[in-house]
Design a protein around this motif. Sequence first.
Motif, mmCIF file in Angstrom:
data_model
loop_
_atom_site.group_PDB
_atom_site.id
_atom_site.type_symbol
_atom_site.label_atom_id
_atom_site.label_comp_id
_atom_site.label_asym_id
_atom_site.label_seq_id
_atom_site.Cartn_x
_atom_site.Cartn_y
_atom_site.Cartn_z
ATOM 1 N N PRO A 66 0.914 -1.213 -0.036
ATOM 2 C CA PRO A 66 -0.134 -0.014 -0.063
ATOM 3 C C PRO A 66 0.890 1.387 0.060
ATOM 4 N N GLY A 67 0.740 2.188 -0.835
ATOM 5 C CA GLY A 67 1.104 3.406 -1.054
ATOM 6 C C GLY A 67 2.184 3.557 -2.056
ATOM 7 N N VAL A 68 2.556 2.489 -2.862
ATOM 8 C CA VAL A 68 3.504 2.189 -3.799
ATOM 9 C C VAL A 68 2.955 2.987 -5.077
ATOM 10 N N GLU A 69 3.338 4.034 -5.660
ATOM 11 C CA GLU A 69 2.732 4.684 -6.799
ATOM 12 C C GLU A 69 3.707 4.942 -7.971
ATOM 13 N N ALA A 70 4.885 4.383 -7.730
ATOM 14 C CA ALA A 70 5.893 4.408 -8.934
ATOM 15 C C ALA A 70 6.977 3.313 -8.400
ATOM 16 N N VAL A 71 7.722 2.919 -9.434
ATOM 17 C CA VAL A 71 8.710 1.819 -9.361
ATOM 18 C C VAL A 71 10.028 2.382 -9.782
ATOM 19 N N LEU A 72 11.195 2.160 -9.200
ATOM 20 C CA LEU A 72 12.507 2.372 -9.776
ATOM 21 C C LEU A 72 13.462 0.959 -9.695
ATOM 22 N N ILE A 73 13.421 0.439 -10.956
ATOM 23 C CA ILE A 73 14.128 -0.835 -11.197
ATOM 24 C C ILE A 73 15.432 -0.773 -11.340
ATOM 25 N N ALA A 74 16.168 -1.310 -10.530
ATOM 26 C CA ALA A 74 17.904 -1.201 -10.590
ATOM 27 C C ALA A 74 18.339 -2.577 -10.286
ATOM 28 N N SER A 75 17.659 -3.780 -10.393
ATOM 29 C CA SER A 75 18.020 -5.177 -10.522
ATOM 30 C C SER A 75 18.775 -5.401 -11.666
ATOM 31 N N PRO A 76 19.443 -6.515 -11.861
ATOM 32 C CA PRO A 76 20.177 -7.042 -13.126
ATOM 33 C C PRO A 76 19.109 -7.130 -14.241
ATOM 34 N N GLY A 77 19.911 -6.617 -15.313
ATOM 35 C CA GLY A 77 18.889 -6.579 -16.475
ATOM 36 C C GLY A 77 18.092 -7.664 -17.127
ATOM 37 N N PRO A 78 18.486 -9.085 -16.657
ATOM 38 C CA PRO A 78 17.387 -10.124 -17.238
ATOM 39 C C PRO A 78 16.364 -10.100 -16.501
ATOM 40 N N SER A 79 16.229 -9.295 -15.239
ATOM 41 C CA SER A 79 14.817 -9.451 -14.408
ATOM 42 C C SER A 79 13.905 -8.236 -14.733
ATOM 43 N N HIS A 80 14.480 -7.342 -15.594
ATOM 44 C CA HIS A 80 13.833 -6.095 -15.922
ATOM 45 C C HIS A 80 12.395 -6.205 -16.587
ATOM 46 N N GLU A 81 12.287 -7.187 -17.609
ATOM 47 C CA GLU A 81 11.160 -7.450 -18.345
ATOM 48 C C GLU A 81 10.071 -7.742 -17.299
ATOM 49 N N GLU A 82 10.258 -8.851 -16.678
ATOM 50 C CA GLU A 82 9.223 -9.073 -15.636
ATOM 51 C C GLU A 82 8.611 -8.158 -14.803
ATOM 52 N N ALA A 83 9.645 -7.570 -14.408
ATOM 53 C CA ALA A 83 9.104 -6.220 -13.354
ATOM 54 C C ALA A 83 8.490 -5.146 -14.355
ATOM 55 N N LEU A 84 8.802 -4.772 -15.364
ATOM 56 C CA LEU A 84 8.168 -3.763 -16.004
ATOM 57 C C LEU A 84 6.729 -4.366 -16.455
ATOM 58 N N LEU A 85 6.626 -5.396 -17.008
ATOM 59 C CA LEU A 85 5.305 -5.961 -17.263
ATOM 60 C C LEU A 85 4.104 -5.991 -15.903
ATOM 61 N N ALA A 86 4.919 -6.270 -14.755
ATOM 62 C CA ALA A 86 4.115 -6.206 -13.780
ATOM 63 C C ALA A 86 3.844 -4.868 -13.357
ATOM 64 N N ALA A 87 4.641 -3.816 -13.458
ATOM 65 C CA ALA A 87 4.253 -2.593 -13.272
ATOM 66 C C ALA A 87 3.249 -1.874 -14.041
ATOM 67 N N PHE A 88 3.364 -2.361 -15.512
ATOM 68 C CA PHE A 88 2.366 -1.933 -16.400
ATOM 69 C C PHE A 88 0.840 -2.488 -15.918
ATOM 70 N N GLU A 89 0.977 -3.578 -15.401
ATOM 71 C CA GLU A 89 -0.657 -4.401 -15.017
ATOM 72 C C GLU A 89 -1.133 -3.388 -13.857
ATOM 73 N N ARG A 90 -0.152 -2.751 -13.065
ATOM 74 C CA ARG A 90 -0.768 -1.800 -12.029
ATOM 75 C C ARG A 90 -0.930 -0.491 -12.081
ATOM 76 N N GLY A 91 -0.409 -0.193 -13.539
ATOM 77 C CA GLY A 91 -0.592 1.175 -14.085
ATOM 78 C C GLY A 91 0.601 2.129 -13.060
ATOM 79 N N LEU A 92 1.759 1.639 -13.174
ATOM 80 C CA LEU A 92 2.780 2.315 -12.048
ATOM 81 C C LEU A 92 3.837 2.850 -13.140
ATOM 82 N N PRO A 93 4.281 4.380 -13.114
ATOM 83 C CA PRO A 93 5.365 4.806 -13.720
ATOM 84 C C PRO A 93 6.623 4.192 -13.181
ATOM 85 N N VAL A 94 7.425 3.753 -14.005
ATOM 86 C CA VAL A 94 8.754 3.156 -14.005
ATOM 87 C C VAL A 94 9.951 4.062 -14.370
ATOM 88 N N LEU A 95 11.209 4.157 -13.447
ATOM 89 C CA LEU A 95 12.170 4.419 -14.042
ATOM 90 C C LEU A 95 13.025 3.061 -13.915
#
Length: 337
Positions: A66-95
Amino acid sequence: MSDLLGVAVLGAGHMGADHIRRIDQSISGARIVAAADPDAGRVEAAAAGIRGASLHTDPLAALDVPGVEAVLIASPGPSHEEALLAAFERGLPVLCEKPMTPDTAGALRVMAAEAKVGRRLVQVGFMRRYDAEYLRLKALLDAGRLGRVLMLHCTHRNVSSPAGFTSAMMIDSSVSHEIDASRWLLGQEITAVSVLRPQPSSGAPEGLLDPQLVLFETSGGAVVDVEIFVNCGFGYQVRCEAVGETGSARIGDARTMVVETEGSTREEIPQDYLVRFVDAYDREVQAWVDAARKGIVTGPSAWDGYATAAVAQAGVRAQRDGARVAVHLEERPALYC
């Protein structure tokens, strides 16, 4: 959206921990609500002292705090796609730190998913676009002060490479910054890549082809050369010189502290990218936070992440085969025009 943008940071390694510190201490308008890293001890150390931050080893669990309104992804590159798609499903802006994805197939899937949402949600972390020197050079070139730009000469040196760093990573990890910076400075796409490999330095780990000279050809007829040397041993250096029809301009020679003592002068050289580009990272994250609080996304797009991946992929082939490799780009979607 609350007064302070609630951010979840995914990844608490060198880059992620620095972003956690940055959001907590250096910029305005945001707060750390959640942080995640597979290493529980690492995320606990990175978020130590931040009251109320929810800590996780599962990155997707952090998105649902609760309270998460945006996501900053700084994990290793191979994990980015899954995190991005999950953020999209939640309508969250991403850096999302670069690379957006390790390959073009993943980048195309990310763009397709973002297009389904119908609006931009991703800013890719090409922080050189926020560096004061790069911004001055960009303004100079855009104003036509040097006439038509013919060449860019780039230097990218690191003190040493981390364990497990490969020859391919010299292109798709390190030179990816020059790929995006060249596209941005020139306003042109890169159409072909060649890689020259001198005899490796004695300071390079066994099997690492270091240094290399990477050559780009662009859609506007310019040529870009990049010296990438990730085990130079003495410091972190990034330089860029633009050569135009009526003049040239060089950045990267900015003075740091100069020590004069015992009959000699010594100039300090940064040892780390987080030192050289600290102001750029601050501006980048601040711009992302300011935009997200307004409900918009600015800065480098998923298209920029895709184009960089395509050039890097061609570069790795050129490095392996010793031949010039053409870069193929799909048609740019309307969302990024």
